[in-house]
Design an enzyme around this catalytic site. Structure first.
Site, PDB file in Angstrom:
ATOM      1  CG  ASN A   1       1.722 -12.271  -9.296  1.00 39.25           C
ATOM      2  OD1 ASN A   1       1.411 -13.425  -9.575  1.00 39.25           O
ATOM      3  ND2 ASN A   1       1.598 -11.280 -10.161  1.00 39.25           N
ATOM      4  NE  ARG A   2      -3.058 -14.901 -10.550  1.00 40.83           N
ATOM      5  CZ  ARG A   2      -2.866 -13.672 -11.061  1.00 40.83           C
ATOM      6  NH1 ARG A   2      -1.642 -13.175 -11.165  1.00 40.83           N
ATOM      7  NH2 ARG A   2      -3.884 -12.952 -11.464  1.00 40.83           N
TER       8      ARG A   2
ATOM      9  CG  HIS B   1      -2.178  -8.837  -5.388  1.00 45.75           C
ATOM     10  ND1 HIS B   1      -0.879  -8.982  -5.819  1.00 45.75           N
ATOM     11  CD2 HIS B   1      -2.865  -8.371  -6.475  1.00 45.75           C
ATOM     12  CE1 HIS B   1      -0.785  -8.619  -7.092  1.00 45.75           C
ATOM     13  NE2 HIS B   1      -1.967  -8.256  -7.508  1.00 45.75           N
TER      14      HIS B   1
ATOM     15  CG  HIS C   1      -1.506  -3.614  -8.023  1.00 48.75           C
ATOM     16  ND1 HIS C   1      -2.022  -3.210  -9.231  1.00 48.75           N
ATOM     17  CD2 HIS C   1      -1.512  -4.971  -8.052  1.00 48.75           C
ATOM     18  CE1 HIS C   1      -2.331  -4.275  -9.945  1.00 48.75           C
ATOM     19  NE2 HIS C   1      -2.034  -5.364  -9.260  1.00 48.75           N
ATOM     20  CB  SER C   2       0.588   2.955  -8.962  1.00 49.55           C
ATOM     21  OG  SER C   2       0.488   3.499  -7.665  1.00 49.55           O
ATOM     22  CE1 TYR C   3      -4.606  -1.600 -10.697  1.00 46.12           C
ATOM     23  CE2 TYR C   3      -5.329  -1.779 -12.977  1.00 46.12           C
ATOM     24  CZ  TYR C   3      -5.221  -2.316 -11.709  1.00 46.12           C
ATOM     25  OH  TYR C   3      -5.733  -3.563 -11.460  1.00 46.12           O
TER      26      TYR C   3
ATOM     27  CG  ASP D   1      -1.303 -10.452 -15.413  1.00 43.60           C
ATOM     28  OD1 ASP D   1      -0.396 -10.147 -14.612  1.00 43.60           O
ATOM     29  OD2 ASP D   1      -2.464 -10.736 -15.066  1.00 43.60           O
TER      30      ASP D   1
ATOM     31  CD  GLN E   1       3.018 -10.137 -12.906  1.00 48.25           C
ATOM     32  OE1 GLN E   1       4.010 -10.730 -12.457  1.00 48.25           O
ATOM     33  NE2 GLN E   1       2.079 -10.773 -13.587  1.00 48.25           N
TER      34      GLN E   1
ATOM     35  CD  GLU F   1       1.387  -5.576 -10.262  1.00 40.34           C
ATOM     36  OE1 GLU F   1       1.211  -6.472  -9.421  1.00 40.34           O
ATOM     37  OE2 GLU F   1       0.798  -5.552 -11.348  1.00 40.34           O
TER      38      GLU F   1
HETATM   39  C1  GLA Z   1      -1.683  -8.327 -10.776  1.00 39.66           C
HETATM   40  C2  GLA Z   1      -1.915  -9.628 -11.409  1.00 39.66           C
HETATM   41  C3  GLA Z   1      -3.014  -9.541 -12.399  1.00 39.66           C
HETATM   42  C4  GLA Z   1      -4.254  -8.984 -11.773  1.00 39.66           C
HETATM   43  C5  GLA Z   1      -3.965  -7.675 -11.100  1.00 39.66           C
HETATM   44  C6  GLA Z   1      -5.160  -7.173 -10.344  1.00 39.66           C
HETATM   45  O1  GLA Z   1      -1.093  -7.460 -11.636  1.00 39.66           O
HETATM   46  O2  GLA Z   1      -0.760 -10.178 -11.990  1.00 39.66           O
HETATM   47  O3  GLA Z   1      -3.290 -10.806 -12.928  1.00 39.66           O
HETATM   48  O4  GLA Z   1      -4.759  -9.886 -10.839  1.00 39.66           O
HETATM   49  O5  GLA Z   1      -2.887  -7.835 -10.223  1.00 39.66           O
HETATM   50  O6  GLA Z   1      -6.323  -7.157 -11.091  1.00 39.66           O
END
Ligand code: GLA
Length: 389
Positions: free
Chosen positions: A118-119, A144, A218-220, A287, A325, A353
């Site tokens: 994350n940020r 990330h 970070h699996s979707y 998010d 997340q 996440e």
């Molecule tokens: C995380 C962030 C999102 C986005 C994704 C990647 O989940 O919180 O804002 O940046 O990664 O696209």
């Protein structure tokens, strides 16, 4: 039990010959998955950030024949085939067929993110009185781990059959100062694909200087199948009754607030799409970091349950981390060409996440992510797949 890889390969080849039907496991197979080019190091030409590397894909098949494919590039979970209520396997993670997609277009599909998931606000933080700068790669913030985060690194792999199921141990040592982070960080990420259809991820790390670390995967996920459209019909329950509100750039404002009375209240099962349009964000969608604890727990605890009504697939997420997340693929726009030519629309997946909270190095009231020499970073997350009627 530990078997030599050569034996496992023979074992696996016979089983994977019928992989699309009903392979018999347990087994481990490895195969080449292309080459990742060098990422040059402007500060030292002799030591590229990533040397040109051959990438390997490992397939872990459990006793029931369900299977997962993991890449040495970024520890990416590229495929995950689990049964629906009729026992039919389906691939429930978004991804690409070849390495090119992962190198060029990937919005962090399936990867390990680090050193700090994350940020980090403005790409800056202070540790022990010293200011550090990390790459700004998301508006004014660092996301990330920076431009060359753990998702882009090539991990050393060791596959084996354990008593719990096939496992893949990935190791990577991040040099002191890489992406601006202090300390040489030695990381181990162990994936175990158990016979109970649990994908267990054990992370550990040690450092030789004080540093910060917050790893996740970070699996979707799309439990209807990776190419089945949006997850708006998936039903979600979260163990969290609090979250960390953010500013417009998704940096926490330092508060921990109740979800009650907001579209973030998933303490009772609710469809992801039911209140998503009430979220005030651009792009609209979830998010958010949900808070279900204030420190790591000794054992993984249930933090999320996701159910997909058509297939009947259910995913339970357990973690030792205090936060998760929830990200609903808000930035997906149908432009990347996924596996088998699939189009991944906005809200085409759910990411859960597990993590410490975003921007922790700049947030004195959040649980700390500082790691000191002599201490060990340890965390576990389990994604368990089952079915409901
Ligand atoms: C995380 C962030 C999102 C986005 C994704 C990647 O989940 O919180 O804002 O940046 O990664 O696209």
């Amino acid at each position: 039990m530990r078997l030599p890889l050569s034996l496992l390969v023979v074992f696996a080849m016979t089983t994977l010959a019928t992989a699309q039907s009903k392979p018999a496991g347990p087994a481990v197979k490895d195969e080449p998955f292309g080459t990742a080019p060098e990422i040059p190091n402007p500060a030292d030409k002799a030591k590229p950030i990533r040397p040109e590397s051959k990438i390997t894909a490992y397939t872990l098949v459990n006793k029931s024949g369900a299977w997962v494919k993991i890449l040495t590039l970024g520890g990416i979970i590229a495929e995950l085939h689990v049964p629906d209520r009729d026992g039919k396997l389906g691939d429930v993670v978004l991804g690409f067929d070849s390495i090119d997609g992962y190198l060029k277009d990937s919005p962090y599909f399936g990867c390990i993110t680090g050193r700090v998931a994350n940020r980090i606000a403005n790409g800056k933080f202070t540790l022990d009185g010293k200011e550090y700068a990390v790459p700004v790669n998301n508006g004014k913030n660092s996301l990330h781990g920076g431009t060359a985060g753990f998702d882009k690194m090539v991990w050393k792999a060791d596959a084996s059959l354990s008593a719990h199921g096939p496992t893949l141990k990935l190791t990577y040592t991040s040099p002191d100062g890489s992406q601006g982070y202090p300390g040489e960080l030695s990381c181990v990420v162990q994936y175990t694909w158990t016979d109970a259809n649990e994908l267990r991820i054990d992370y550990s790390a040690t450092t030789n200087k004080a540093t910060v670390v917050n790893l996740t995967n970070h699996s979707y996920f799309n439990l209807g199948g990776h190419a089945s459209g949006t997850v708006l019909d998936h039903e979600l329950t979260l163990a969290a009754d609090k979250y960390t509100p953010t500013d417009d750039s998704l940096i926490p404002i330092g508060k921990i607030e109740p979800v009650a009375g907001t579209p973030l209240d998933f303490t009772k099962p609710a469809k992801i799409g039911a209140r998503i349009k009430q979220i005030k964000a651009d792009p609209v969608g979830y998010d958010h970091n949900f808070v279900h604890g204030d420190k790591n727990t000794a054992e993984p605890k249930l933090c999320a349950t996701v159910t997909e009504p058509k297939s009947g697939r259910v995913m339970e997420v357990r973690t030792t981390e205090p936060g998760v997340q929830l990200y609903t693929g808000n930035f997906l726009d149908g432009k990347v060409k996924g596996k088998g030519g699939a189009v991944y629309p906005q809200y085409g997946a759910i990411c859960l996440e597990t993590q410490h909270f975003p921007d922790s190095p700049n947030q004195p009231t959040f649980p700390s992510i500082t790691l000191k020499p002599g201490d060990e970073y340890r965390t576990t997350t389990i994604y368990k797949f089952g079915t409901a009627k």
